[in-house]
Design a protein around this motif. Structure first.
Motif, PDB file in Angstrom:
ATOM      1  N   TYR A 117       4.205   0.106   1.738  1.00  0.00           N
ATOM      2  CA  TYR A 117       4.246  -0.615   3.007  1.00  0.00           C
ATOM      3  C   TYR A 117       3.528  -1.949   2.873  1.00  0.00           C
ATOM      4  O   TYR A 117       2.457  -2.029   2.283  1.00  0.00           O
ATOM      5  CB  TYR A 117       3.576   0.213   4.110  1.00  0.00           C
TER       6      TYR A 117
ATOM      7  N   LYS B 289       0.840  -1.199   0.000  1.00  0.00           N
ATOM      8  CA  LYS B 289       0.000   0.000   0.000  1.00  0.00           C
ATOM      9  C   LYS B 289       0.876   1.250   0.000  1.00  0.00           C
ATOM     10  O   LYS B 289       1.936   1.278   0.618  1.00  0.00           O
ATOM     11  CB  LYS B 289      -0.906   0.003   1.225  1.00  0.00           C
TER      12      LYS B 289
ATOM     13  N   GLN C 172      -5.887   4.435   6.410  1.00  0.00           N
ATOM     14  CA  GLN C 172      -6.300   3.216   7.117  1.00  0.00           C
ATOM     15  C   GLN C 172      -6.058   3.327   8.621  1.00  0.00           C
ATOM     16  O   GLN C 172      -6.863   2.875   9.423  1.00  0.00           O
ATOM     17  CB  GLN C 172      -5.517   2.022   6.556  1.00  0.00           C
TER      18      GLN C 172
ATOM     19  N   ASP D  13       2.072  -5.611   4.954  1.00  0.00           N
ATOM     20  CA  ASP D  13       1.245  -5.859   6.139  1.00  0.00           C
ATOM     21  C   ASP D  13       2.050  -5.802   7.432  1.00  0.00           C
ATOM     22  O   ASP D  13       1.543  -5.353   8.463  1.00  0.00           O
ATOM     23  CB  ASP D  13       0.525  -7.205   6.018  1.00  0.00           C
TER      24      ASP D  13
ATOM     25  N   ILE E 253       2.514  -2.209   8.386  1.00  0.00           N
ATOM     26  CA  ILE E 253       1.247  -1.666   8.882  1.00  0.00           C
ATOM     27  C   ILE E 253       0.987  -2.159  10.306  1.00  0.00           C
ATOM     28  O   ILE E 253       0.564  -1.382  11.175  1.00  0.00           O
ATOM     29  CB  ILE E 253       0.094  -2.028   7.927  1.00  0.00           C
TER      30      ILE E 253
ATOM     31  N   THR F 140       0.185  11.469   6.578  1.00  0.00           N
ATOM     32  CA  THR F 140       1.365  10.975   5.873  1.00  0.00           C
ATOM     33  C   THR F 140       2.632  11.567   6.486  1.00  0.00           C
ATOM     34  O   THR F 140       3.668  10.915   6.513  1.00  0.00           O
ATOM     35  CB  THR F 140       1.293  11.294   4.364  1.00  0.00           C
TER      36      THR F 140
ATOM     37  N   ARG G 247       0.556   0.054  13.696  1.00  0.00           N
ATOM     38  CA  ARG G 247      -0.540  -0.088  14.671  1.00  0.00           C
ATOM     39  C   ARG G 247       0.024  -0.223  16.085  1.00  0.00           C
ATOM     40  O   ARG G 247      -0.509   0.351  17.031  1.00  0.00           O
ATOM     41  CB  ARG G 247      -1.399  -1.310  14.328  1.00  0.00           C
TER      42      ARG G 247
ATOM     43  N   GLU H 252      -2.579   5.571   1.499  1.00  0.00           N
ATOM     44  CA  GLU H 252      -3.545   4.526   1.852  1.00  0.00           C
ATOM     45  C   GLU H 252      -3.340   4.048   3.284  1.00  0.00           C
ATOM     46  O   GLU H 252      -4.301   3.854   4.029  1.00  0.00           O
ATOM     47  CB  GLU H 252      -3.409   3.334   0.895  1.00  0.00           C
ATOM     48  N   VAL H 253      -2.082   3.878   3.657  1.00  0.00           N
ATOM     49  CA  VAL H 253      -1.765   3.433   5.019  1.00  0.00           C
ATOM     50  C   VAL H 253      -2.179   4.505   6.022  1.00  0.00           C
ATOM     51  O   VAL H 253      -2.778   4.204   7.056  1.00  0.00           O
ATOM     52  CB  VAL H 253      -0.267   3.090   5.165  1.00  0.00           C
TER      53      VAL H 253
ATOM     54  N   SER I 196       9.610   1.661   5.345  1.00  0.00           N
ATOM     55  CA  SER I 196       8.799   1.353   4.164  1.00  0.00           C
ATOM     56  C   SER I 196       9.449   0.145   3.513  1.00  0.00           C
ATOM     57  O   SER I 196      10.671   0.005   3.514  1.00  0.00           O
ATOM     58  CB  SER I 196       8.734   2.541   3.202  1.00  0.00           C
TER      59      SER I 196
ATOM     60  N   LEU J  50       3.660   9.367   9.321  1.00  0.00           N
ATOM     61  CA  LEU J  50       4.342   8.165   8.834  1.00  0.00           C
ATOM     62  C   LEU J  50       5.781   8.471   8.426  1.00  0.00           C
ATOM     63  O   LEU J  50       6.698   7.728   8.773  1.00  0.00           O
ATOM     64  CB  LEU J  50       3.583   7.553   7.660  1.00  0.00           C
TER      65      LEU J  50
END
Length: 138
Positions: free
Chosen positions: A40, A2, A10, A42, A45, A15, A49, A6-7, A29, A18
């Motif tokens: 990125y 992604k 989500q 999963d 991501i 940004t 989280r 998008e990340v 990344s 990030l």
């Protein structure tokens, strides 16, 4: 894979956040697109989280770095280390709460000592109390 936008959407962060976390070594990344966009996977991501949740419970970015280092190498660390780390943070928060309560009590005393009238602040009890460092009894 992604893109950064998008990340960010989500996870409900910007940004810029990030990029900041990546710059400070909290996130990597996975790769870049042909157009140069950060991509990125999963795992990245999931790491973000983790960072977001750790921040929500009060850990600093440096503390989160330490937690991530333990998370990445769990077999060489113990639950005791993580619990001790968390206990220290709880003590820091408790001390900060006590300090804030002292601030609140001091401000309440200052507030109650002032008449709040429209007269000149030349004899304002709050200003006088703050100027009188030696006699400050709040």
């Amino acid at each position: 894979m992604k893109k950064i936008g998008e990340v960010a959407a989500q996870l409900g962060i910007s940004t810029d956040t990030l990029r900041y976390y990546e710059k400070n070594g909290l996130l990597q990344s996975t790769q870049r697109s042909d157009a140069g966009y950060r991509l990125y996977d999963d795992n990245a991501i999931a790491t973000m989280r983790f960072v977001k949740r750790a921040k929500q419970v009060g850990f600093t970015l440096n503390e989160i770095k330490s937690l991530l280092a333990i998370k990445v190498d769990k077999s060489n660390h113990s639950c005791h280390q993580v619990k001790t780390f968390t206990e220290k943070k709880m003590h820091d928060v408790t001390a900060k709460i006590a300090e804030l309560k002292r601030f609140e009590a001091s401000l309440a005393l200052l507030y109650k000592s002032c008449c709040g009238g429209d007269e000149s602040a030349q004899h304002c009890s709050i200003l006088s109390a703050l100027e009188d460092v030696d006699g400050l009894s709040i």
